[in-house]
Design an enzyme around this catalytic site. Structure first.
Site, PDB file in Angstrom:
ATOM      1  N   ASP A  12      -0.147  72.245  19.180  1.00  0.00           N
ATOM      2  CA  ASP A  12       1.053  71.487  20.174  1.00  0.00           C
ATOM      3  C   ASP A  12       1.378  72.957  21.031  1.00  0.00           C
ATOM      4  O   ASP A  12      -0.487  73.843  21.245  1.00  0.00           O
ATOM      5  CB  ASP A  12       2.419  72.163  19.113  1.00  0.00           C
ATOM      6  CG  ASP A  12       3.100  71.863  20.144  1.00  0.00           C
ATOM      7  OD1 ASP A  12       3.737  70.591  20.857  1.00  0.00           O
ATOM      8  OD2 ASP A  12       4.525  72.095  19.809  1.00  0.00           O
ATOM      9  N   GLU A  72      -0.513  71.169  26.886  1.00  0.00           N
ATOM     10  CA  GLU A  72      -1.231  70.685  28.010  1.00  0.00           C
ATOM     11  C   GLU A  72      -1.534  71.809  29.226  1.00  0.00           C
ATOM     12  O   GLU A  72      -2.907  70.808  30.177  1.00  0.00           O
ATOM     13  CB  GLU A  72       0.374  70.122  28.785  1.00  0.00           C
ATOM     14  CG  GLU A  72       0.439  68.798  27.986  1.00  0.00           C
ATOM     15  CD  GLU A  72       1.608  69.080  26.350  1.00  0.00           C
ATOM     16  OE1 GLU A  72       1.493  70.185  26.037  1.00  0.00           O
ATOM     17  OE2 GLU A  72       0.877  68.497  25.382  1.00  0.00           O
ATOM     18  N   ASP A  88       6.520  63.921  21.685  1.00  0.00           N
ATOM     19  CA  ASP A  88       8.090  64.187  21.598  1.00  0.00           C
ATOM     20  C   ASP A  88       9.128  62.302  21.589  1.00  0.00           C
ATOM     21  O   ASP A  88       9.108  61.858  22.922  1.00  0.00           O
ATOM     22  CB  ASP A  88       8.883  64.466  22.340  1.00  0.00           C
ATOM     23  CG  ASP A  88       8.297  66.054  21.559  1.00  0.00           C
ATOM     24  OD1 ASP A  88       7.724  66.091  20.879  1.00  0.00           O
ATOM     25  OD2 ASP A  88       8.037  67.114  22.546  1.00  0.00           O
TER      26      ASP A  88
HETATM   27  O1  MIG Z   1       8.704  73.033  22.950  1.00  0.00           O
HETATM   28  O2  MIG Z   1       7.509  72.976  17.442  1.00  0.00           O
HETATM   29  O3  MIG Z   1       5.648  67.572  19.723  1.00  0.00           O
HETATM   30  O4  MIG Z   1       6.210  68.221  17.287  1.00  0.00           O
HETATM   31  O5  MIG Z   1       7.657  70.085  16.842  1.00  0.00           O
HETATM   32  C1  MIG Z   1       8.276  71.962  20.905  1.00  0.00           C
HETATM   33  C2  MIG Z   1       7.972  72.438  17.557  1.00  0.00           C
HETATM   34  C3  MIG Z   1       7.312  72.687  20.950  1.00  0.00           C
HETATM   35  C4  MIG Z   1       6.439  70.055  20.685  1.00  0.00           C
HETATM   36  C5  MIG Z   1       6.035  68.956  19.520  1.00  0.00           C
HETATM   37  C6  MIG Z   1       6.651  69.138  18.116  1.00  0.00           C
HETATM   38  C7  MIG Z   1       7.022  70.292  18.085  1.00  0.00           C
HETATM   39  C8  MIG Z   1       7.639  71.366  18.531  1.00  0.00           C
HETATM   40  N1  MIG Z   1       7.190  71.048  19.860  1.00  0.00           N
END
Ligand code: MIG
Length: 813
Positions: free
Chosen positions: A422, A425, A498
């Site tokens: 995650d 980016e 999200d």
């Molecule tokens: O700042 O890890 O897209 O799937 O549950 C949020 C917490 C960070 C974003 C991800 C989401 C995940 C969440 N993350």
């Protein structure tokens, strides 16, 4: 603090999202062109056309792929790419080159490319002269006044009625016409239909007009833009903010061919472990251990199939990657093993940020090994994410990826089966992402974050995948990534980030998955039910029904708007959700075979209608209906309380999955959509393999594989791929089998033949043949010369018979 920000902004002459570039583009900055041809030369399969101010290099990669590079002042960058599959080795192309008065012509077996001597503009046509892609202004550039280097631009003629597809996970309409899109991976929590850029950066699009489809892959990792007739309706343009203009032209003629060839160029995935195609359950976050165990028990006691449980960031100790919170999870290895005994796999999240903490081993190793990103003056980049202030590995450095891979030893030893990447980016809390001046190794082709940003996520996923592989030995890795550059499919599956619990987002998820599949990334899915907000039972049910047919199938939610396990809805919904997840498991032999075909040929698993429909104008604007593989067509229900819906059935004849009614395609039809059904159609002649319902993949050994055979109109081919579902035995002929079926009508006889490739011996011995589309009970059912009619039953229009899996020929009269 704010003052400081202002100063930095001034210094960099931009806001942090880099928006000044927009202004710069509109600045009427001077444009430079290649100029007149001075000389030309040939090097292997490349032609170099030296113009007054720039050189054009065209390489014949294959009969259908040409590579274009434009070098300003005759200089080219290093021809280095993270996207091109190193194992892509097309056949040596045959082509002719002609030096005419005003033009050169490169002619392959499929296309002609003309190069105009007076300005080095190019034009591609089919062999019969139909123009496909012509320069408008063609290649030109502007000096980048703030960073040095150039902004490289290509403008092409936009044809009347031209349609555009692809470009990764973009939102909005499936056809990109009339829009301008940007690639700069962004953490876009709660994005919507108009949000751009989003998470992924896949600079590949397809265009189609005059019945000819083609693709453009601009292999450049800088911030990039694509304009499909928005600025000027007769122009399609693409540009990047640095590096070199390098792009591939990929010829169709069908769009499905373009998508397939693009996947060959940038790589195909290896087979995932079969369980990864089962149903996944996630939430931010399931903890402590007792909650996770309870979750597993609920699935089993309620008999809702599930293979995978995901652990989000709260499993870690203070969000430190590669650690466990020992209060919440005192004995992770035991928990994971117990879950495994009940048939659950465990996937854990891993983010890129490494907490700055002298007592934290990963931090220490990273410091010692020089693995963290530096700013231009040498200081390490610091930014906040979940653990607080962090440093960030430079995944563009080989030794750093290798180090990162070693970190998975512990998690794999704990029994973790897959990893979810995650925030890659990369996302940070302060400014959204890294500042532009951050340095990246770029595997020896160093550059700043301007060049590294769009590929950072893919390289993290690559290192993560390799880390699992390293320690899992005979098991297949499973990686999920939020951000991506072209080629990510070689290492990871993806999800669409999200999204929200709305009907509009259900539609959007479908469009994004189709678009991703057309852009090389078939293994994609959305947070079923929406990440943000709470779906009602109906929305959740409809989303599940659709996602059964998306390759990555996971419910996930932010957790702060109530629960979203299937049983949290009213019973009438739960029963339907269960029935559809069961259907996913019944269809696994089909889905696995479609995946295998994708991994072999590059053909997308999920296909928008226009990919197949090609010249049928009705398919061009359809964006809800889609195919999974060759033989199943689905149309989700994307509005509440819909008793029926209209959809377009592509040409040919199709069986309604629910009624077995044979329907003539090529028309819009109305289909009943009671809550427990969505439109599903099976192509005439198809043979759909089905296994029994299971609570998880390989729950038990079954003794019959069902083959649902739909009566053909002429001849239809189907195939079933089987292997052990994990490990690498399938790379040898003992480890896999492809069963190719031909179903055909010959002189009023329905004949089904089977041929095998590979020696893998699946554990069942029998097929249960279910023949659909018969008007009455047949008079003869001959299996390899033995009449089995007596042993068959004819029920509700379906003839059912068991026969040995080794059969060669069935004749039905
Ligand atoms: O700042 O890890 O897209 O799937 O549950 C949020 C917490 C960070 C974003 C991800 C989401 C995940 C969440 N993350």
């Amino acid at each position: 603090m704010d003052n400081l920000k202002e100063e930095i902004k001034k210094e960099e002459n931009e806001d942090f999202s880099g928006n000044y570039i927009e202004k710069f583009q509109d600045n009427n900055a001077e444009e430079f062109f290649s100029g007149n041809l001075l000389s030309w030369e040939k090097q292997q399969d490349s032609f170099l056309f030296h113009g007054e101010r720039a050189t054009l290099q065209i390489t014949v990669v294959s009969a259908d792929i040409l590579k274009f590079r434009h070098g300003n002042d005759g200089n080219f960058d290093d021809d280095f790419s993270y996207a091109i599959d190193p194992s892509f080795k097309p056949e040596k192309p045959r082509y002719k080159f002609e030096d005419l008065k005003n033009t050169f012509v490169i002619k392959t077996e499929l296309l002609k490319c003309y190069i105009t001597k007076s300005n080095l503009s190019t034009r591609i046509s089919t062999l019969d002269g139909t123009p496909v892609l012509e320069d408008e202004k063609g290649y030109h550039w502007q000096d980048h006044k703030y960073y040095g280097g150039t902004i490289n631009i290509c403008t092409k003629v936009l044809h009347e009625g031209e349609k555009f597809y692809g470009l990764g996970d973009k939102t909005g309409r499936l056809n990109l016409i009339g829009t301008k899109r940007e690639l700069w991976g962004t953490d876009c929590y709660g994005y919507g239909n108009d949000t751009d850029p989003v998470y992924k950066n896949i600079p590949f699009y397809m265009g189609q007009h005059s019945h000819i489809g083609y693709g453009i892959f601009m292999d450049n990792t800088f911030r990039s833009f694509f304009d499909f007739g928005k600025e000027r309706s007769s122009v399609c343009s693409f540009w990047n903010q640095g590096g070199e203009m390098r792009y591939y032209y990929i010829h169709g003629p069908k769009l499905i061919d373009v998508a397939r060839k693009y996947a060959l160029l940038t790589g195909r995935p290896q087979l995932p472990p079969k369980w990864a195609l089962g149903y996944h359950q996630s939430k931010w976050s399931y903890y402590p251990e007792s909650v996770v165990r309870k979750l597993g028990e609920e699935f089993r006691s309620r008999k809702i199939p599930c293979d995978v449980i995901h652990l989000d960031i709260d499993y870690m100790d203070g969000f430190r990657c590669f650690t466990w919170d020992k209060d919440k999870f005192p004995n992770p290895a035991r928990m994971i093993e117990d879950l495994k005994e009940q048939g659950f796999r465990t996937v854990v999240i891993i983010d890129p940020g490494i907490k700055i903490d002298k007592d934290y081993e990963v931090y220490q190793q990273g410091m010692k090994g020089d693995h963290f990103c530096q700013r231009m003056d040498g200081a390490l980049l610091k930014a906040s994410v979940w653990p607080g202030l962090c440093h960030f590995p430079d995944f563009t450095k080989k030794t750093t990826r290798e180090w990162w891979a070693t970190l998975f030893k512990g998690l794999v030893a704990d029994g973790v089966d897959g990893v979810w990447n995650d925030m890659n980016e990369p996302a940070t809390f302060e400014e959204g992402t890294f500042p532009n001046d951050v340095r990246h190794d770029f595997d020896g082709h160093s550059g700043s974050h301007r060049k590294g940003h769009n590929v950072y996520g893919s390289l993290m996923a690559q290192a993560t995948c390799e880390g699992q592989k390293k320690f899992m030995k005979d098991k297949r890795p499973f990686t999920i990534s939020r951000s991506a550059y072209a080629g990510v499919q070689r290492y990871a599956s993806v999800w669409t980030g999200d999204n929200m619990a709305t009907w509009e987002h259900l539609k959007l998820a479908n469009i994004q998955c189709q678009r991703l599949a057309a852009s090389g990334v078939s293994f994609a899915g959305s947070d079923v039910g929406g990440f943000i907000g709470s779906p009602d039972g109906e929305l959740y049910t409809r989303w599940i029904q659709m996602a059964v047919f998306h390759p990555f199938f996971r419910t996930h939610s932010s957790g702060d708007h109530g629960d979203k396990e299937p049983w949290k809805f009213d019973k009438k919904y739960v029963d339907i959700v269960r029935q559809f997840i069961e259907m996913r498991y019944e269809l696994l032999p089909y889905i696995y075979s479609v995946f295998h075909n994708h991994s072999l040929t590059g053909t997308p698993m999920v296909r928008s209608l226009h990919l197949e429909g090609h010249i049928d104008p009705e398919t061009f604007y359809r964006e809800e209906e889609f195919f999974l593989g060759d033989h199943i067509m689905i149309c989700p229900v994307s509005e509440p309380e819909l008793k029926s819906r209209r959809m377009y059935l592509t040409s040919g004849q199709w069986y309604n999955y629910w009624t077995d009614e044979l329907v003539q395609g090529g028309v819009e039809i109305t289909v009943d959509t009671p809550l427990n059904q969505i439109p599903i159609f099976i192509k005439q002649g198809a043979i759909i393999p089905k296994q029994p319902k299971m609570q998880f993949v390989d729950e038990f050994v079954f003794d019959q594989l069902a083959l649902d055979c739909y009566k053909p109109i002429a001849t239809t081919k189907s195939s079933v791929y089987e292997d052990s579902g994990d490990g690498y035995d399938y790379l040898r002929s003992e480890g896999y089998v492809i069963k190719s079926f031909k179903s055909t009508i010959q002189n009023d006889e329905w004949v089904i033949t089977q041929q095998l490739e590979g020696l893998y011996d699946s554990s069942y011995q029998l097929y249960q043949l279910r023949l659909h589309g018969l008007e009455s009970k047949p008079t003869k059912l001959e299996v390899d010369n033995i009449d089995l009619l007596d042993q068959s039953v004819f029920e509700n229009g379906v003839l059912i018979v068991e026969l040995p899996k080794s059969f060669k020929k069935v004749i039905i009269i």
